[in-house]
Design an enzyme around this catalytic site. Structure first.
Site, PDB file in Angstrom:
ATOM      1  N   ASP A  33     -13.537  21.473  33.943  1.00  0.00           N
ATOM      2  CA  ASP A  33     -12.909  20.284  34.765  1.00  0.00           C
ATOM      3  C   ASP A  33     -12.877  20.603  36.078  1.00  0.00           C
ATOM      4  OD1 ASP A  33     -10.604  17.960  33.677  1.00  0.00           O
ATOM      5  OD2 ASP A  33     -10.615  18.406  35.844  1.00  0.00           O
ATOM      6  N   GLN A  96      -5.662   7.504  30.652  1.00  0.00           N
ATOM      7  CA  GLN A  96      -7.125   7.729  30.643  1.00  0.00           C
ATOM      8  C   GLN A  96      -7.555   7.366  32.075  1.00  0.00           C
ATOM      9  OE1 GLN A  96      -9.408   6.191  27.459  1.00  0.00           O
ATOM     10  NE2 GLN A  96     -11.203   7.243  28.191  1.00  0.00           N
ATOM     11  N   HIS A 102     -13.429  11.976  26.316  1.00  0.00           N
ATOM     12  CA  HIS A 102     -13.637  13.370  26.438  1.00  0.00           C
ATOM     13  C   HIS A 102     -12.251  14.062  25.842  1.00  0.00           C
ATOM     14  CE1 HIS A 102     -11.673  11.379  29.917  1.00  0.00           C
ATOM     15  NE2 HIS A 102     -10.960  12.439  29.937  1.00  0.00           N
TER      16      HIS A 102
HETATM   17  P1  5GP Z   1      -8.442  11.850  31.836  1.00  0.00           P
HETATM   18  O1  5GP Z   1      -7.301  11.685  32.692  1.00  0.00           O
HETATM   19  O2  5GP Z   1      -9.377  10.396  31.962  1.00  0.00           O
HETATM   20  O3  5GP Z   1      -8.158  12.100  30.623  1.00  0.00           O
HETATM   21  O4  5GP Z   1      -9.105  12.964  32.710  1.00  0.00           O
HETATM   22  C1  5GP Z   1     -10.201  12.658  33.293  1.00  0.00           C
HETATM   23  C2  5GP Z   1     -10.771  14.402  33.917  1.00  0.00           C
HETATM   24  O5  5GP Z   1     -11.891  14.427  34.392  1.00  0.00           O
HETATM   25  C3  5GP Z   1      -9.755  14.709  34.928  1.00  0.00           C
HETATM   26  O6  5GP Z   1      -9.024  16.098  34.342  1.00  0.00           O
HETATM   27  C4  5GP Z   1     -10.833  15.103  36.042  1.00  0.00           C
HETATM   28  O7  5GP Z   1     -10.069  16.234  36.650  1.00  0.00           O
HETATM   29  C5  5GP Z   1     -11.987  15.173  35.317  1.00  0.00           C
HETATM   30  N1  5GP Z   1     -12.963  14.813  36.150  1.00  0.00           N
HETATM   31  C6  5GP Z   1     -13.195  13.668  36.807  1.00  0.00           C
HETATM   32  N2  5GP Z   1     -14.430  13.616  37.550  1.00  0.00           N
HETATM   33  C7  5GP Z   1     -15.030  14.934  37.264  1.00  0.00           C
HETATM   34  C8  5GP Z   1     -16.205  15.404  37.632  1.00  0.00           C
HETATM   35  O8  5GP Z   1     -16.967  14.626  38.347  1.00  0.00           O
HETATM   36  N3  5GP Z   1     -16.815  16.432  37.245  1.00  0.00           N
HETATM   37  C9  5GP Z   1     -15.842  17.436  36.499  1.00  0.00           C
HETATM   38  N4  5GP Z   1     -16.167  18.487  36.106  1.00  0.00           N
HETATM   39  N5  5GP Z   1     -14.702  16.557  36.162  1.00  0.00           N
HETATM   40  C10 5GP Z   1     -14.180  15.378  36.541  1.00  0.00           C
END
Ligand code: 5GP
Ligand code: ZN
Length: 115
Positions: A33, A96, A102
């Protein structure tokens, strides 16, 4: 749709955006992440575009099983040996942010930044 050209995680699968990869096979990509909450914080994603857990169908059972059983192996390989947390945020109320399914897996010594 198996690939969404506007999706950031599809771009990572396609190699159009760099990521620190942990594991890759024909079905799944795993990378660190970009804003880790814990000393180890990885994301496991299917290579095909599935927007969220709410979109899962019976034919995705093997894929989700594969993702789940990968977690303990990868965490062990990353030196996590005192437990870990797995999270799948789904939809607006689930918090999300990226609409490509993911699974977060977080571990390492506490305190953590969040959670
Ligand atoms: P969600 O809130 O959708 O469950 O989490 C999305 C996750 O994706 C977040 O923890 C954020 O830091 C991670 N993330 C968002 N964009 C990128 C990216 O471009 N690269 C990586 N490695 N992680 C990302
Ligand atoms: Zn996608």
């Amino acid at each position: 749709m198996s690939h969404d050209p506007s999706c950031i995680f599809c771009k990572i699968v396609a190699g159009q955006i760099p990521a620190k990869k942990v594991h890759e096979d024909d079905q799944v990509l795993v990378f660190h992440d970009i804003h880790p909450w814990a000393p180890v914080h990885i994301l496991l994603i299917p290579k095909i575009h599935i927007a969220s857990m709410a979109d899962l169908q019976p034919e995705h059972a093997a894929l989700m099983g594969h993702m789940s059983t990968l977690v303990p192996r990868l965490m062990r390989e990353l030196g996590v040996n005192n437990g870990f947390r797995t999270v799948i945020n789904t939809g607006a109320d689930g918090g999300q942010e990226v609409y490509h399914l993911h699974m977060h897996a977080m571990g390492g010594p506490r305190p953590w930044l969040k959670g």
